[in-house]
Design a protein around this motif. Structure first.
Motif, PDB file in Angstrom:
ATOM      1  N   ALA B  41      79.181  69.915 -13.901  1.00 19.31           N
ATOM      2  CA  ALA B  41      78.771  69.121 -15.109  1.00 19.31           C
ATOM      3  C   ALA B  41      79.898  67.922 -15.455  1.00 19.31           C
ATOM      4  CB  ALA B  41      78.395  70.075 -16.180  1.00 19.31           C
ATOM      5  N   LYS B  42      80.852  68.328 -14.624  1.00 17.21           N
ATOM      6  CA  LYS B  42      82.169  67.180 -14.958  1.00 17.21           C
ATOM      7  C   LYS B  42      82.731  67.223 -16.377  1.00 17.21           C
ATOM      8  CE  LYS B  42      80.114  63.517 -12.819  1.00 17.21           C
ATOM      9  NZ  LYS B  42      79.488  63.179 -11.436  1.00 17.21           N
ATOM     10  N   VAL B  43      82.809  68.356 -16.802  1.00 18.10           N
ATOM     11  CA  VAL B  43      83.362  68.760 -18.200  1.00 18.10           C
ATOM     12  C   VAL B  43      84.606  69.775 -17.985  1.00 18.10           C
ATOM     13  CG1 VAL B  43      81.340  68.079 -19.480  1.00 18.10           C
ATOM     14  CG2 VAL B  43      81.804  70.513 -18.699  1.00 18.10           C
ATOM     15  N   ALA B  44      85.294  69.895 -19.089  1.00 14.70           N
ATOM     16  CA  ALA B  44      86.324  71.049 -18.834  1.00 14.70           C
ATOM     17  C   ALA B  44      85.503  72.277 -19.167  1.00 14.70           C
ATOM     18  CB  ALA B  44      87.245  70.928 -20.094  1.00 14.70           C
ATOM     19  N   GLN B  45      85.980  73.273 -18.412  1.00 16.47           N
ATOM     20  CA  GLN B  45      85.810  74.676 -18.519  1.00 16.47           C
ATOM     21  C   GLN B  45      85.661  75.153 -19.865  1.00 16.47           C
ATOM     22  OE1 GLN B  45      87.744  77.769 -16.788  1.00 16.47           O
ATOM     23  NE2 GLN B  45      86.521  79.264 -17.629  1.00 16.47           N
ATOM     24  N   ALA B  46      86.566  74.946 -20.646  1.00 18.86           N
ATOM     25  CA  ALA B  46      86.378  75.403 -22.090  1.00 18.86           C
ATOM     26  C   ALA B  46      85.230  74.833 -22.818  1.00 18.86           C
ATOM     27  CB  ALA B  46      87.680  75.037 -22.927  1.00 18.86           C
ATOM     28  N   LEU B  47      84.678  73.606 -22.371  1.00 21.18           N
ATOM     29  CA  LEU B  47      83.634  73.248 -23.381  1.00 21.18           C
ATOM     30  C   LEU B  47      82.244  74.353 -22.967  1.00 21.18           C
ATOM     31  CD1 LEU B  47      82.417  70.790 -24.843  1.00 21.18           C
ATOM     32  CD2 LEU B  47      81.846  69.549 -22.844  1.00 21.18           C
ATOM     33  N   LEU B  48      82.037  74.745 -22.100  1.00 14.05           N
ATOM     34  CA  LEU B  48      81.237  75.707 -21.811  1.00 14.05           C
ATOM     35  C   LEU B  48      81.011  76.815 -22.885  1.00 14.05           C
ATOM     36  CD1 LEU B  48      80.755  76.129 -18.088  1.00 14.05           C
ATOM     37  CD2 LEU B  48      80.619  74.177 -19.296  1.00 14.05           C
ATOM     38  N   HIS B  49      82.445  77.246 -23.216  1.00 13.03           N
ATOM     39  CA  HIS B  49      82.531  78.297 -24.151  1.00 13.03           C
ATOM     40  C   HIS B  49      82.187  77.783 -25.540  1.00 13.03           C
ATOM     41  CE1 HIS B  49      83.823  81.529 -21.262  1.00 13.03           C
ATOM     42  NE2 HIS B  49      84.338  80.715 -20.621  1.00 13.03           N
ATOM     43  N   TYR B  50      82.740  76.374 -25.604  1.00 16.71           N
ATOM     44  CA  TYR B  50      82.534  75.867 -27.061  1.00 16.71           C
ATOM     45  C   TYR B  50      81.089  75.870 -27.484  1.00 16.71           C
ATOM     46  CZ  TYR B  50      82.101  72.314 -30.556  1.00 16.71           C
ATOM     47  OH  TYR B  50      81.712  71.459 -31.509  1.00 16.71           O
ATOM     48  N   HIS B  51      80.375  75.413 -26.491  1.00 12.71           N
ATOM     49  CA  HIS B  51      78.821  75.385 -26.572  1.00 12.71           C
ATOM     50  C   HIS B  51      78.064  76.591 -26.710  1.00 12.71           C
ATOM     51  CE1 HIS B  51      78.160  71.182 -27.299  1.00 12.71           C
ATOM     52  NE2 HIS B  51      78.876  70.976 -25.967  1.00 12.71           N
ATOM     53  N   PHE B  52      78.688  77.548 -25.678  1.00 13.22           N
ATOM     54  CA  PHE B  52      77.493  78.719 -25.423  1.00 13.22           C
ATOM     55  C   PHE B  52      78.303  79.917 -25.433  1.00 13.22           C
ATOM     56  CE2 PHE B  52      76.249  75.317 -22.707  1.00 13.22           C
ATOM     57  CZ  PHE B  52      74.815  75.012 -23.384  1.00 13.22           C
ATOM     58  N   LYS B  53      79.454  80.026 -25.922  1.00 12.69           N
ATOM     59  CA  LYS B  53      80.435  81.089 -26.157  1.00 12.69           C
ATOM     60  C   LYS B  53      80.757  81.999 -25.065  1.00 12.69           C
ATOM     61  CE  LYS B  53      82.607  83.086 -29.446  1.00 12.69           C
ATOM     62  NZ  LYS B  53      83.746  82.212 -30.023  1.00 12.69           N
ATOM     63  N   THR B  54      79.608  82.604 -24.412  1.00 14.79           N
ATOM     64  CA  THR B  54      80.081  83.411 -23.183  1.00 14.79           C
ATOM     65  C   THR B  54      79.101  83.006 -22.190  1.00 14.79           C
ATOM     66  OG1 THR B  54      78.198  85.065 -23.827  1.00 14.79           O
ATOM     67  CG2 THR B  54      80.316  85.575 -24.648  1.00 14.79           C
ATOM     68  N   LYS B  55      79.581  83.719 -20.722  1.00 17.09           N
ATOM     69  CA  LYS B  55      78.703  83.217 -19.647  1.00 17.09           C
ATOM     70  C   LYS B  55      77.185  83.570 -19.826  1.00 17.09           C
ATOM     71  CE  LYS B  55      78.719  84.039 -14.740  1.00 17.09           C
ATOM     72  NZ  LYS B  55      79.348  84.964 -13.712  1.00 17.09           N
ATOM     73  N   GLU B  56      77.098  84.784 -20.651  1.00 18.69           N
ATOM     74  CA  GLU B  56      75.642  85.320 -20.754  1.00 18.69           C
ATOM     75  C   GLU B  56      74.788  84.440 -21.840  1.00 18.69           C
ATOM     76  OE1 GLU B  56      75.026  89.085 -22.158  1.00 18.69           O
ATOM     77  OE2 GLU B  56      76.099  90.136 -20.142  1.00 18.69           O
ATOM     78  N   GLY B  57      75.586  83.759 -22.739  1.00 21.78           N
ATOM     79  CA  GLY B  57      75.010  82.947 -23.580  1.00 21.78           C
ATOM     80  C   GLY B  57      74.607  81.716 -22.905  1.00 21.78           C
ATOM     81  N   LEU B  58      75.431  81.107 -22.035  1.00 26.22           N
ATOM     82  CA  LEU B  58      74.924  79.917 -21.246  1.00 26.22           C
ATOM     83  C   LEU B  58      73.771  80.281 -20.466  1.00 26.22           C
ATOM     84  CD1 LEU B  58      75.260  77.314 -20.193  1.00 26.22           C
ATOM     85  CD2 LEU B  58      77.205  78.253 -18.473  1.00 26.22           C
ATOM     86  N   PHE B  59      73.774  81.410 -19.721  1.00 29.37           N
ATOM     87  CA  PHE B  59      72.650  81.571 -18.785  1.00 29.37           C
ATOM     88  C   PHE B  59      71.524  81.616 -19.747  1.00 29.37           C
ATOM     89  CE2 PHE B  59      69.864  84.513 -16.527  1.00 29.37           C
ATOM     90  CZ  PHE B  59      70.018  84.044 -15.137  1.00 29.37           C
TER      91      PHE B  59
END
Lengths: 220, 220
Positions: B41-59
């Motif tokens: 996605a060409k973003v920092a990894q921490a941004l995923l947690h910022y938006h979706f909290k956890t891996k399960e949340g992102l999924f």
DNA sequence: GATGGTCCTGATCGTATGATCAGTGAAAGC
DNA sequence: GCTTTCACTGATCATACGATCAGGACCATC
């Protein structure tokens, strides 16, 4: 601490394969850890590497053992029927599906969990997993496709292949006990009752195959 | 280094979901890493947690977005047909299957990879994954099962449920381009040609459903 | 009774993982 | 003009992973 009698020779290798089957089926290839498998098999983790070298090696050994057992039964049933002469589509479908259901060698549950594993492997993107399916299932599949063409005049190779793949896909996805059938049918169907499921699958698949065999003039 | 104009607002969130779809589909839930998704996605990894909290949340967010889009189309097609009065089984099956195939919003490839993901989730053992399917697919499934019963007198709830599950299983397993159809048919069928596959699936499934609807007296 | 092989273990290695946190820059609200 | 909020980042944490290694127990054979 060790029991004085070491158990039947070579048993721990089989124990590992049994444990691998359980853990891989429950958590997938990546989700399963060598530690969890070793714990389930009650052996040291290093022993898994001693016997199977790598995680992939262990997976393939487990996969080969179980799929080999199932496919031997499938082909044996098919050969018996072919030797007897005329075969019905229903017989072929049953010979294809029943061995997978009955493949659970632990008395408690059938081969449903292994079905999820085949599914995961066969739809996975990785080359290694594709190779697994090709090596361990394609030869058997080709024989069943040929048998279908023999039983249904008018079914060409392309249609027989689609039919075979549809059947396997339909049945395999229903073998894992997810409770979804119960939920959607308000309890009138249950995925715990694999015999009932198989009976329906045979009816469904056989009719589908006959329809594929009688494609009108302009097919495509 | 940053482009002077930040792109269309909220676009990076969608970028992450797109990347998640690709990576999760290719490597599975456990096999995919947050790092790989962030990189895609060409973003920092921490941004995923910022938006979706956890891996399960992102999924789940990615799963909900795509399955929601597909199911909206499915139900819209079904509603149009229901409003028109008499419906054929073929229409229902097509309304059920085609949206999944066409769901690829990247121009290159269809929704085949997402199909593997649904499959992996729906056959997985974990409670969380079962819940995902139940929440995002069961309501739509129930409407299609009801429609099948409406179109085929004689098809009771149990048989309609099995039929629905068989159809979905058969088609979903063939949507991922594994190359297996090509191999088994010696090139006469191809899983790249999703339109041809769908046409066969509709014939196969409709005939199967009609057979399930005409079960003789002694059923099970 | 030494030797060699097989099965098996505990301890440990380097690495990759999901998650957290302090902080930056820019827009929005007052 | 100050503050608050929002989107975002680099650095870092504790942990779990697959794999390796040196060696122990057992059992043959000579």
């Amino acid at each position: 601490m060790n029991p004085s009698r070491p158990p039947a020779k070579g048993s721990s290798r089989e124990d590992i394969l049994d444990a691998a089957e359980t853990v891989f089926a429950a958590r997938g290839f990546e989700g399963a850890s060598m530690r969890a498998i070793a714990e389930a098999a009650k052996v040291a983790q290093a022993l898994l590497h001693y016997h199977f070298k790598t995680k992939e090696g262990l997976f393939e050994a487990m996969f080969a053992r179980r799929s080999g057992a199932i496919n031997r039964i499938r082909l044996a049933r098919l050969d018996v029927m072919l030797a007897r002469g005329k075969i019905s589509v229903e017989d072929i479908v049953e010979a294809l599906l029943r061995p997978t259901i009955e493949a659970g060698h632990d008395p408690s549950r059938g081969g449903g969990r292994f079905a999820s594993l085949i599914l995961a492997v066969s739809t996975a993107g990785g080359d290694w997993q594709k190779g697994l399916v090709a090596r361990h299932y394609d030869p058997m599949a080709e024989r069943f496709i040929a048998a279908l063409m023999g039983a249904l005049p008018g079914l060409d190779r392309a249609h027989a292949t689609w039919g075979y793949l549809f059947i396997v896909g339909a049945a395999l996805t229903q073998m894992a006990p997810t409770g979804r059938a119960d939920r959607l049918s308000a309890g009138e169907a249950s995925d715990e009752d694999t015999d009932a499921m198989l009976a329906q699958a045979v009816i469904f698949a056989s009719a589908g195959l006959r329809a594929l065999a009688t494609v009108p003039p302009g097919d495509r």
